[in-house]
Design a protein around this motif. Structure first.
Motif, PDB file in Angstrom:
ATOM      1  N   THR A 239      -7.141  -0.320 -16.667  1.00  0.00           N
ATOM      2  CA  THR A 239      -8.410  -0.663 -16.012  1.00  0.00           C
ATOM      3  C   THR A 239      -8.282  -0.773 -14.495  1.00  0.00           C
ATOM      4  O   THR A 239      -9.112  -0.236 -13.748  1.00  0.00           O
ATOM      5  N   ALA A 240      -7.261  -1.475 -14.020  1.00  0.00           N
ATOM      6  CA  ALA A 240      -7.125  -1.691 -12.567  1.00  0.00           C
ATOM      7  C   ALA A 240      -7.042  -0.372 -11.812  1.00  0.00           C
ATOM      8  O   ALA A 240      -7.537  -0.255 -10.685  1.00  0.00           O
ATOM      9  N   ASP A 241      -6.427   0.634 -12.433  1.00  0.00           N
ATOM     10  CA  ASP A 241      -6.281   1.931 -11.786  1.00  0.00           C
ATOM     11  C   ASP A 241      -7.544   2.777 -11.929  1.00  0.00           C
ATOM     12  O   ASP A 241      -8.138   3.211 -10.942  1.00  0.00           O
ATOM     13  N   ILE A 242      -7.960   3.024 -13.169  1.00  0.00           N
ATOM     14  CA  ILE A 242      -9.040   4.004 -13.389  1.00  0.00           C
ATOM     15  C   ILE A 242     -10.405   3.486 -12.954  1.00  0.00           C
ATOM     16  O   ILE A 242     -11.314   4.281 -12.694  1.00  0.00           O
ATOM     17  N   GLU A 243     -10.568   2.164 -12.852  1.00  0.00           N
ATOM     18  CA  GLU A 243     -11.842   1.623 -12.372  1.00  0.00           C
ATOM     19  C   GLU A 243     -11.823   1.368 -10.868  1.00  0.00           C
ATOM     20  O   GLU A 243     -12.797   0.857 -10.306  1.00  0.00           O
ATOM     21  N   GLY A 244     -10.707   1.680 -10.200  1.00  0.00           N
ATOM     22  CA  GLY A 244     -10.666   1.634  -8.742  1.00  0.00           C
ATOM     23  C   GLY A 244     -10.319   0.295  -8.123  1.00  0.00           C
ATOM     24  O   GLY A 244     -10.319   0.165  -6.894  1.00  0.00           O
ATOM     25  N   PHE A 245      -9.979  -0.723  -8.937  1.00  0.00           N
ATOM     26  CA  PHE A 245      -9.665  -2.029  -8.366  1.00  0.00           C
ATOM     27  C   PHE A 245      -8.401  -1.979  -7.495  1.00  0.00           C
ATOM     28  O   PHE A 245      -8.353  -2.575  -6.414  1.00  0.00           O
ATOM     29  N   ASP A 246      -7.375  -1.290  -7.979  1.00  0.00           N
ATOM     30  CA  ASP A 246      -6.130  -1.164  -7.221  1.00  0.00           C
ATOM     31  C   ASP A 246      -6.377  -0.483  -5.882  1.00  0.00           C
ATOM     32  O   ASP A 246      -5.931  -0.967  -4.830  1.00  0.00           O
ATOM     33  N   ALA A 247      -7.089   0.622  -5.901  1.00  0.00           N
ATOM     34  CA  ALA A 247      -7.363   1.355  -4.661  1.00  0.00           C
ATOM     35  C   ALA A 247      -8.249   0.544  -3.713  1.00  0.00           C
ATOM     36  O   ALA A 247      -8.092   0.615  -2.492  1.00  0.00           O
ATOM     37  N   ALA A 248      -9.183  -0.241  -4.262  1.00  0.00           N
ATOM     38  CA  ALA A 248     -10.068  -1.035  -3.413  1.00  0.00           C
ATOM     39  C   ALA A 248      -9.289  -2.112  -2.662  1.00  0.00           C
ATOM     40  O   ALA A 248      -9.563  -2.388  -1.485  1.00  0.00           O
ATOM     41  N   ALA A 249      -8.319  -2.740  -3.331  1.00  0.00           N
ATOM     42  CA  ALA A 249      -7.490  -3.734  -2.643  1.00  0.00           C
ATOM     43  C   ALA A 249      -6.722  -3.095  -1.498  1.00  0.00           C
ATOM     44  O   ALA A 249      -6.625  -3.660  -0.394  1.00  0.00           O
TER      45      ALA A 249
ATOM     46  N   VAL B 153       0.843  -1.197   0.000  1.00  0.00           N
ATOM     47  CA  VAL B 153       0.000   0.000   0.000  1.00  0.00           C
ATOM     48  C   VAL B 153       0.876   1.242   0.000  1.00  0.00           C
ATOM     49  O   VAL B 153       1.737   1.408   0.865  1.00  0.00           O
ATOM     50  N   ALA B 154       0.658   2.111  -1.000  1.00  0.00           N
ATOM     51  CA  ALA B 154       1.263   3.454  -1.013  1.00  0.00           C
ATOM     52  C   ALA B 154       2.778   3.465  -1.123  1.00  0.00           C
ATOM     53  O   ALA B 154       3.442   4.365  -0.598  1.00  0.00           O
ATOM     54  N   GLY B 155       3.354   2.490  -1.816  1.00  0.00           N
ATOM     55  CA  GLY B 155       4.768   2.546  -2.161  1.00  0.00           C
ATOM     56  C   GLY B 155       5.685   2.744  -0.966  1.00  0.00           C
ATOM     57  O   GLY B 155       5.691   1.954  -0.024  1.00  0.00           O
ATOM     58  N   ALA B 156       6.475   3.814  -1.019  1.00  0.00           N
ATOM     59  CA  ALA B 156       7.477   4.062   0.016  1.00  0.00           C
ATOM     60  C   ALA B 156       6.893   4.655   1.290  1.00  0.00           C
ATOM     61  O   ALA B 156       7.585   4.766   2.296  1.00  0.00           O
ATOM     62  N   ILE B 157       5.611   5.047   1.260  1.00  0.00           N
ATOM     63  CA  ILE B 157       5.023   5.700   2.429  1.00  0.00           C
ATOM     64  C   ILE B 157       4.844   4.689   3.561  1.00  0.00           C
ATOM     65  O   ILE B 157       4.169   3.671   3.383  1.00  0.00           O
ATOM     66  N   PRO B 158       5.424   4.918   4.718  1.00  0.00           N
ATOM     67  CA  PRO B 158       5.240   3.984   5.841  1.00  0.00           C
ATOM     68  C   PRO B 158       3.884   4.200   6.507  1.00  0.00           C
ATOM     69  O   PRO B 158       3.739   5.050   7.380  1.00  0.00           O
ATOM     70  N   ILE B 159       2.878   3.437   6.068  1.00  0.00           N
ATOM     71  CA  ILE B 159       1.543   3.587   6.635  1.00  0.00           C
ATOM     72  C   ILE B 159       1.066   2.318   7.334  1.00  0.00           C
ATOM     73  O   ILE B 159       0.411   2.373   8.372  1.00  0.00           O
ATOM     74  N   LEU B 160       1.445   1.137   6.824  1.00  0.00           N
ATOM     75  CA  LEU B 160       0.939  -0.098   7.421  1.00  0.00           C
ATOM     76  C   LEU B 160       1.560  -0.367   8.786  1.00  0.00           C
ATOM     77  O   LEU B 160       0.869  -0.761   9.727  1.00  0.00           O
ATOM     78  N   ARG B 161       2.870  -0.145   8.894  1.00  0.00           N
ATOM     79  CA  ARG B 161       3.515  -0.378  10.186  1.00  0.00           C
ATOM     80  C   ARG B 161       2.979   0.560  11.274  1.00  0.00           C
ATOM     81  O   ARG B 161       2.724   0.114  12.394  1.00  0.00           O
ATOM     82  N   PRO B 162       2.785   1.851  10.992  1.00  0.00           N
ATOM     83  CA  PRO B 162       2.155   2.700  12.016  1.00  0.00           C
ATOM     84  C   PRO B 162       0.773   2.212  12.439  1.00  0.00           C
ATOM     85  O   PRO B 162       0.431   2.253  13.616  1.00  0.00           O
TER      86      PRO B 162
ATOM     87  N   ILE C 243      -5.478   8.969  -0.627  1.00  0.00           N
ATOM     88  CA  ILE C 243      -5.237   8.908  -2.064  1.00  0.00           C
ATOM     89  C   ILE C 243      -4.167   7.842  -2.229  1.00  0.00           C
ATOM     90  O   ILE C 243      -3.005   8.055  -1.869  1.00  0.00           O
ATOM     91  N   VAL C 244      -4.554   6.673  -2.732  1.00  0.00           N
ATOM     92  CA  VAL C 244      -3.643   5.535  -2.730  1.00  0.00           C
ATOM     93  C   VAL C 244      -3.356   5.006  -4.127  1.00  0.00           C
ATOM     94  O   VAL C 244      -2.798   3.922  -4.279  1.00  0.00           O
ATOM     95  N   ASN C 245      -3.719   5.771  -5.161  1.00  0.00           N
ATOM     96  CA  ASN C 245      -3.415   5.371  -6.527  1.00  0.00           C
ATOM     97  C   ASN C 245      -2.860   6.568  -7.275  1.00  0.00           C
ATOM     98  O   ASN C 245      -3.561   7.563  -7.487  1.00  0.00           O
ATOM     99  N   GLY C 246      -1.585   6.482  -7.661  1.00  0.00           N
ATOM    100  CA  GLY C 246      -0.932   7.614  -8.298  1.00  0.00           C
ATOM    101  C   GLY C 246      -1.450   7.915  -9.683  1.00  0.00           C
ATOM    102  O   GLY C 246      -1.506   9.078 -10.095  1.00  0.00           O
ATOM    103  N   THR C 247      -1.854   6.893 -10.441  1.00  0.00           N
ATOM    104  CA  THR C 247      -2.347   7.102 -11.797  1.00  0.00           C
ATOM    105  C   THR C 247      -3.593   7.971 -11.793  1.00  0.00           C
ATOM    106  O   THR C 247      -3.682   8.959 -12.537  1.00  0.00           O
ATOM    107  N   THR C 248      -4.565   7.619 -10.979  1.00  0.00           N
ATOM    108  CA  THR C 248      -5.808   8.386 -10.959  1.00  0.00           C
ATOM    109  C   THR C 248      -5.585   9.781 -10.392  1.00  0.00           C
ATOM    110  O   THR C 248      -6.223  10.740 -10.837  1.00  0.00           O
ATOM    111  N   ASN C 249      -4.675   9.912  -9.421  1.00  0.00           N
ATOM    112  CA  ASN C 249      -4.426  11.245  -8.886  1.00  0.00           C
ATOM    113  C   ASN C 249      -3.781  12.144  -9.935  1.00  0.00           C
ATOM    114  O   ASN C 249      -4.089  13.338 -10.031  1.00  0.00           O
ATOM    115  N   PHE C 250      -2.881  11.566 -10.740  1.00  0.00           N
ATOM    116  CA  PHE C 250      -2.264  12.343 -11.819  1.00  0.00           C
ATOM    117  C   PHE C 250      -3.330  12.813 -12.805  1.00  0.00           C
ATOM    118  O   PHE C 250      -3.347  13.990 -13.214  1.00  0.00           O
ATOM    119  N   ILE C 251      -4.227  11.911 -13.189  1.00  0.00           N
ATOM    120  CA  ILE C 251      -5.263  12.259 -14.160  1.00  0.00           C
ATOM    121  C   ILE C 251      -6.170  13.361 -13.622  1.00  0.00           C
ATOM    122  O   ILE C 251      -6.431  14.367 -14.294  1.00  0.00           O
TER     123      ILE C 251
END
Length: 441
Positions: free
Chosen positions: A203-213, A141-150, A166-174
């Motif tokens: 599809t996985a990004d713009i349809e929200g599947f990546d963010a939902a996982a 989740v969220a690449g280099a951002i340390p969020i799960l351990r906290p 905001i956990v998907n960079g592709t959709t945020n860029f768009i």
């Protein structure tokens, strides 16, 4: 010093098997090689990469991998007695089978596989506990951002009420390009693809599947309850129009694809909800300033208050950084034969369906420009128990547009209101429906 005690004792080597050598895997190899001395000092023992499992030996890779390390026998590698298996191939199979085999053969596992964790994490956690091995997954989740351990450790003594991210960079860029340049969705997507922020099949990004996982993983950790991808309400951004973005701008807001995980109290006790959808948030909200392909996660807890984690949410090197962070912890644990924090699912709270979740709506309604129409539209909201916060009318010749922002209500009531608007003779079209998060709730 007694004569029968040697002056120094050779330290055992931590043996590592890597599954996958794509964008992330290549960077893991690079970091393991370039930072070998530092990693040895941090782990407390030498680190040896003993094999890299790939589908094709002759494929082009971002870094040079010694030929003797490459193998197509992933099953043999995980069963070879390595101490740690790093899995970055993604997908459900063969990743699940390989991870389970690694745990069975005594290896601890570091994975970045959000899809597998969100679909069948319970099987993996059960196997890790059975074999007394670590399963770490910060990079999921969220690449280099340390969020799960906290969430898993630092906030373990607190009560998290909400995770908004905001956990998907592709959709945020768009969406950022649509806001800053006035571009339409298709134009912004093409730019994202040309810059490498979006896949050829996005599809996985713009349809929200990546963010939902990712939302399922965040909710599971935050609320100590097993939440799977199927529990997460999901909407993508393909229907977000330039008009939606412009309307948000008029409200001094921006449109973001948000992952929202909440702990709520109800008549049957506390429950959790998890949803992913585009929403308008005020520009004063910390998440509104997250630009381009960056990610950010906003956490609200009872004792710590409001916390925000921000940084690059994807990419080979940032994700590999999170993988190596987990690896150091797991390797240290192997050296002293202990196991770190495992799954925390003791709460077993119910997952609230989307219809029972409370939210706000922004609704743009094209209507006849005549007396009584506003009252009729307001009555439709009232009949479904939805209170109107603001309403704005714009005349356009024989017709007009009403822009209504509601107060919080259940999503079912708001959806029913929109359905009723579609049937009204005064209404020509409901041109836009979008949820609103942030201030004014």
């Amino acid at each position: 010093m007694p004569e029968d005690v040697p002056a120094s004792t050779p330290r055992r080597t931590v043996r590592v098997g890597l599954l996958g050598c794509g964008s992330v895997g290549s960077q893991v190899v690079r970091l393991l090689t370039e930072q070998a001395t530092d990693l040895e000092a941090r782990v407390g023992a030498p680190v040896e990469l003993v094999g890299v499992a790939v589908r094709r030996l002759d494929a082009r890779r971002e870094v040079d991998v010694p030929a003797h390390l490459l193998t197509t026998d992933a099953a043999g590698l995980v069963a070879s007695g390595v101490d740690v298996v790093i899995e970055v191939i993604g997908g459900i199979e063969p990743a699940r089978t390989l991870i389970l085999s690694a745990l069975e053969h005594g290896a601890s596992v570091v994975t970045a596989n959000k899809a597998l964790l969100a679909e069948d994490g319970s099987t993996l956690f059960t196997a890790a506990e059975k074999h007394n091995r670590d399963l770490y997954y910060e990079a999921a989740v969220a690449g280099a951002i340390p969020i799960l351990r906290p969430l898993r450790e630092s906030l373990a003594g607190d009560r998290v009420r909400r995770v908004l991210g905001i956990v998907n960079g592709t959709t945020n860029f768009i969406l950022d390009k649509m806001d800053t340049s006035g571009a339409g969705f298709s134009e912004a997507l093409e730019e994202a693809q040309s810059l490498g922020y979006a896949e050829a099949d996005p599809t996985a990004d713009i349809e929200g599947f990546d963010a939902a996982a990712k939302a399922a993983i965040l909710a599971s950790l935050a609320f100590h309850t097993r939440v799977v991808a199927a529990d997460v309400y999901r909407e993508g951004i393909t229907d977000v129009s330039a008009a939606d973005v412009a309307s948000a701008r008029e409200m001094d807001a921006v449109v973001k694809l948000l992952a929202i995980c909440e702990l709520t109290d109800g008549p049957d006790g506390p429950a959790v909800s998890a949803r992913v959808h585009p929403a308008m948030i005020p520009r004063s909200h910390p998440l509104a300033s997250v630009r381009e392909a960056f990610n950010a996660v906003f956490v609200e807890s009872e004792a710590a208050g409001e916390l925000m984690f921000y940084g690059p949410g994807a990419g080979g090197a940032p994700t590999a950084s999170a993988v190596l962070g987990d690896f150091v912890t797991v390797a240290r644990n192997r050296l002293v034969d202990v196991r770190g924090a495992g799954e925390s699912a003791y709460a077993e709270l119910a997952v609230r369906p989307m219809g029972e979740t409370t939210t706000r709506y922004h609704v743009a309604v094209d209507v006849d420009d005549r007396a009584g129409v506003l009252a009729a539209v307001a009555l439709a909201f009232a009949e479904h128990g939805v209170s109107i916060q603001t309403v704005r009318q714009e005349g356009r010749g024989d017709d007009a547009q009403l822009v209504v922002v509601s107060h919080r209500a259940t999503d079912a009531a708001l959806s029913a209101t929109v359905a009723a608007l579609h049937t009204m003779p005064e209404v020509r079209d409901v041109s836009s429906v979008m949820r609103v998060e942030g201030e004014g709730e």
